[in-house]
Design a protein around this motif. Structure first.
Motif, mmCIF file in Angstrom:
data_model
loop_
_atom_site.group_PDB
_atom_site.id
_atom_site.type_symbol
_atom_site.label_atom_id
_atom_site.label_comp_id
_atom_site.label_asym_id
_atom_site.label_seq_id
_atom_site.Cartn_x
_atom_site.Cartn_y
_atom_site.Cartn_z
ATOM 1 N N VAL A 271 0.544 -1.159 0.111
ATOM 2 C CA VAL A 271 0.187 0.093 -0.472
ATOM 3 C C VAL A 271 0.759 1.426 0.275
ATOM 4 O O VAL A 271 1.842 1.382 0.589
ATOM 5 C CB VAL A 271 -1.108 -0.210 1.529
ATOM 6 N N THR A 272 -0.365 2.286 -1.019
ATOM 7 C CA THR A 272 1.173 3.374 -0.877
ATOM 8 C C THR A 272 0.063 4.728 -0.258
ATOM 9 O O THR A 272 -1.460 4.451 -0.759
ATOM 10 C CB THR A 272 1.879 4.186 -1.804
ATOM 11 N N ALA A 273 0.193 5.421 0.954
ATOM 12 C CA ALA A 273 -0.390 6.419 1.459
ATOM 13 C C ALA A 273 -0.165 7.371 1.417
ATOM 14 O O ALA A 273 1.515 7.854 1.980
ATOM 15 C CB ALA A 273 -1.869 5.851 2.470
ATOM 16 N N PHE A 274 -0.747 9.046 1.627
ATOM 17 C CA PHE A 274 -0.785 10.375 2.221
ATOM 18 C C PHE A 274 0.727 9.754 3.293
ATOM 19 O O PHE A 274 -0.077 9.069 4.472
ATOM 20 C CB PHE A 274 -1.185 11.098 2.266
ATOM 21 N N ALA A 275 1.755 10.258 3.634
ATOM 22 C CA ALA A 275 2.558 10.159 4.819
ATOM 23 C C ALA A 275 2.723 11.228 5.860
ATOM 24 O O ALA A 275 2.449 12.633 5.934
ATOM 25 C CB ALA A 275 4.113 10.438 4.994
ATOM 26 N N ALA A 276 2.264 11.523 7.055
ATOM 27 C CA ALA A 276 1.667 12.072 7.878
ATOM 28 C C ALA A 276 3.245 12.585 8.584
ATOM 29 O O ALA A 276 4.185 12.769 7.794
ATOM 30 C CB ALA A 276 1.327 10.955 9.002
ATOM 31 N N ALA B 96 4.732 0.953 1.909
ATOM 32 C CA ALA B 96 4.408 -0.516 2.834
ATOM 33 C C ALA B 96 4.240 -1.843 2.302
ATOM 34 O O ALA B 96 3.004 -1.845 1.301
ATOM 35 C CB ALA B 96 3.223 -0.559 3.977
ATOM 36 N N LEU B 97 4.844 -2.696 3.210
ATOM 37 C CA LEU B 97 4.837 -4.284 2.484
ATOM 38 C C LEU B 97 4.709 -5.205 3.326
ATOM 39 O O LEU B 97 5.044 -5.211 4.394
ATOM 40 C CB LEU B 97 6.099 -4.707 1.655
#
Length: 239
Positions: free
Chosen positions: A164-169, A231-232
């Motif tokens: 997954v890739t997501a906006f990073a805090a 993340a994997l």
């Protein structure tokens, strides 16, 4: 009738209605192909390429499911390597572009594109060796994480991988508490996640790597922007 809540799904659908519908937004988003948006590149995510290059993911053949595939760049890359790929997105304009890109790439067994919610898509396979998400999770309202985890439990094969890739805090996305988002009635463009939040959310899986996406130069054959977290994870093999 006013008393319609009987199941968990009834409740989830009611909560969906507290936020603007997603499909019209994404149709408009992908309709203007001339817009200068980094996600419009045809290049695959650098982390996905890196996982395969380093052997963190098994190579083809294998079944891959791309959640929220957009214009298809990651699905097409996986298909070009020999994966059997299904790709799902809400937006008809995104999928039309993805289909054109797949034809232009000349992939004989290209991805199968499905216009649907990732939760409702009718897929040809029950299980997938890889579930890949580049930007779907961070656009889901908090209550739909319940549906997302149930989806992974259902479609990810034992021993399979989830990325997954997501906006990073701290870099992009809303960091408001979940409950505040419901009071405001908006996701503020997408939700930010920290490494610890991803580990907690997907704690049933083994984390293999969590890191910021590596920035890529313009014209690179890989996509990479520093405001995304990658993340994997791996699902446990069946006993």
């Amino acid at each position: 009738m006013n008393r319609t809540i009987r199941t968990v799904e009834d409740l989830l659908v009611l909560l969906d209605g507290l936020f603007p519908p997603a499909e019209p937004f994404w149709d408009r988003f992908y309709a203007d192909r001339s817009a200068e948006r980094p996600f419009f590149t045809p290049a695959p995510d650098e982390n996905l390429v890196s996982y395969l290059d380093r052997g963190l993911l098994p190579g083809a053949p294998g079944r891959a499911l791309d959640l929220g595939c957009g214009a298809g760049r990651n699905a097409i890359h996986l298909a070009s390597l020999g994966f059997d790929v299904d790709a799902v997105d809400l937006s008809s304009s995104a999928l039309a572009w993805a289909a054109e890109r797949a034809r232009e790439a000349g992939i004989g067994a290209g991805p199968r594109f499905h216009r649907a919610s990732v939760f409702d898509a009718e897929l040809p396979h029950a299980r997938y060796d890889l579930v890949y998400d580049s930007g779907c999770l961070h656009h889901l309202p908090p209550h739909r994480r319940v549906s997302y985890l149930a989806l992974l439990d259902r479609v990810l094969a034992p021993g399979g991988h989830f990325a997954v890739t997501a906006f990073a805090a701290g870099a992009m996305g809303s960091e408001r508490p979940d409950e505040e988002l419901y009071r405001l009635g908006t996701l503020e463009g997408g939700l930010a996640y920290s490494p610890d939040e991803l580990r907690s959310l997907f704690r049933e899986f083994t984390p293999l790597e969590i890191r910021p996406m590596a920035a890529q130069d313009t014209g690179s054959d890989r996509f990479g922007v520093p405001f995304l977290l990658t993340a994997l994870f791996q699902k446990a093999p069946s006993l």
